[in-house]
Design a protein around this motif. Sequence first.
Motif, PDB file in Angstrom:
ATOM      1  N   TRP A  39     -22.849  42.567  21.330  1.00  0.00           N
ATOM      2  CA  TRP A  39     -22.731  41.117  21.564  1.00  0.00           C
ATOM      3  C   TRP A  39     -23.497  40.349  20.491  1.00  0.00           C
ATOM      4  O   TRP A  39     -23.042  39.316  19.995  1.00  0.00           O
ATOM      5  N   ALA A  65     -12.881  31.767  20.179  1.00  0.00           N
ATOM      6  CA  ALA A  65     -13.983  32.377  20.920  1.00  0.00           C
ATOM      7  C   ALA A  65     -15.068  32.860  19.975  1.00  0.00           C
ATOM      8  O   ALA A  65     -16.262  32.758  20.273  1.00  0.00           O
ATOM      9  N   ARG A  93     -11.348  36.551  28.590  1.00  0.00           N
ATOM     10  CA  ARG A  93     -12.348  35.700  29.244  1.00  0.00           C
ATOM     11  C   ARG A  93     -13.159  34.917  28.219  1.00  0.00           C
ATOM     12  O   ARG A  93     -13.544  33.761  28.466  1.00  0.00           O
ATOM     13  N   MET A  94     -13.419  35.531  27.070  1.00  0.00           N
ATOM     14  CA  MET A  94     -14.173  34.822  26.038  1.00  0.00           C
ATOM     15  C   MET A  94     -13.371  33.646  25.486  1.00  0.00           C
ATOM     16  O   MET A  94     -13.922  32.582  25.212  1.00  0.00           O
ATOM     17  N   ALA A  96     -11.028  32.028  27.221  1.00  0.00           N
ATOM     18  CA  ALA A  96     -10.958  31.060  28.318  1.00  0.00           C
ATOM     19  C   ALA A  96     -12.223  30.230  28.435  1.00  0.00           C
ATOM     20  O   ALA A  96     -12.175  29.042  28.776  1.00  0.00           O
ATOM     21  N   SER A  97     -13.376  30.849  28.155  1.00  0.00           N
ATOM     22  CA  SER A  97     -14.644  30.136  28.298  1.00  0.00           C
ATOM     23  C   SER A  97     -14.770  28.962  27.339  1.00  0.00           C
ATOM     24  O   SER A  97     -15.576  28.056  27.548  1.00  0.00           O
ATOM     25  N   ARG A  98     -13.974  28.967  26.261  1.00  0.00           N
ATOM     26  CA  ARG A  98     -14.031  27.892  25.268  1.00  0.00           C
ATOM     27  C   ARG A  98     -13.004  26.792  25.522  1.00  0.00           C
ATOM     28  O   ARG A  98     -13.010  25.771  24.827  1.00  0.00           O
ATOM     29  N   HIS A 100     -11.441  23.792  27.468  1.00  0.00           N
ATOM     30  CA  HIS A 100     -11.802  22.733  28.414  1.00  0.00           C
ATOM     31  C   HIS A 100     -10.626  21.777  28.526  1.00  0.00           C
ATOM     32  O   HIS A 100     -10.240  21.130  27.555  1.00  0.00           O
ATOM     33  N   VAL A 134      -6.261  34.497  30.145  1.00  0.00           N
ATOM     34  CA  VAL A 134      -6.617  33.075  30.090  1.00  0.00           C
ATOM     35  C   VAL A 134      -6.030  32.334  31.277  1.00  0.00           C
ATOM     36  O   VAL A 134      -6.696  31.498  31.910  1.00  0.00           O
ATOM     37  N   ALA A 137      -7.855  33.011  34.427  1.00  0.00           N
ATOM     38  CA  ALA A 137      -9.133  32.286  34.492  1.00  0.00           C
ATOM     39  C   ALA A 137      -8.943  30.832  34.891  1.00  0.00           C
ATOM     40  O   ALA A 137      -9.911  30.066  34.918  1.00  0.00           O
ATOM     41  N   LYS A 139      -6.976  28.466  33.377  1.00  0.00           N
ATOM     42  CA  LYS A 139      -6.900  27.509  32.275  1.00  0.00           C
ATOM     43  C   LYS A 139      -5.501  26.950  32.038  1.00  0.00           C
ATOM     44  O   LYS A 139      -5.326  26.093  31.171  1.00  0.00           O
TER      45      LYS A 139
END
Length: 230
Positions: A39, A65, A93-94, A96-98, A100, A134, A137, A139
Amino acid sequence: MGKEIIEGLRPAFDLIYPPRCGSCGAPIAAHGALCEECWGELEFPGSVEMAQTSHGERHSGIIAATLYNDMSRSLILKFKHGGKLALAPILGRMIASRIHNDEGEMPLIIPVPLHRTRIWQRGFNQSAMLAREVANAGKGELLVDGLVRVKRTPSLGDLPSDTRHQILRGAIAVRRGAREMVRGRSVILIDDVMTSGATSTACVEALLGAGADTVRIACFARAKRAPSRS
C-alpha cells in the motif's frame, strides 16, 4: 447463504485460507486488501488531479484511484494477465472511493469494451469487472454492455499518442439497444489504466454522440503526466 452464516464461517475459512496481500502474498489481517508495504508503494492523486479536465476535452473529468507507477502497474498486470481476478474487488473499491456524485439521478456505470475476440482469448473484460465493483459500491447503475468495439484494433502499447487516436477513431460505438438508456444520462466510464487517453476519447465521443449528458472517466491508474487529448 445468509450474512450471519457467512460471518460465522469466516474464522474457519480464514484458518484454512489465511488472508494474504493481493500483491505480494504477505500475511494480512483480512481478505481483500493489500499489506502495509505494498500500500505504501502506491501513489495517489491530489484533489486537483482527481477530477482533471483540460481545454478542448469533451469529458467532464478524470477520476483516478492511483497514479501509474511500478506498484499500480504490477497490480494491473497480475489482474489482467496473471490470473489474479480476486484483485477486482480491491481495485474496484479504490476507484469507487474517489467517485463523488451529486444528489439526484445516479449515473450510468459503463466499462471500456473489449472486442469479442479479445474477450475469447482473455476470458474476461477487466474494465467490466471493475465497473461491477464500482456499481456494487453504490456509485451508479451498471450498464455493462453499453459500449461495443465495432472493429478489432492492434495492441496500442508502444505506439505514439497520435497513432493510437487514429487507430481507435470509429472503433467504439454505443450498442444499438443501449442508445435510449444513454440519452440524457450522466455516465461514468470505467477503465483500468489511462495513459494516452486514446481509448477513453473514442468512448467519450461515442457516448456523447449517442446523447449522453456528461461523461466522467474513472480508472484505477492514470499516467502521471496528464494526457493532452483525454
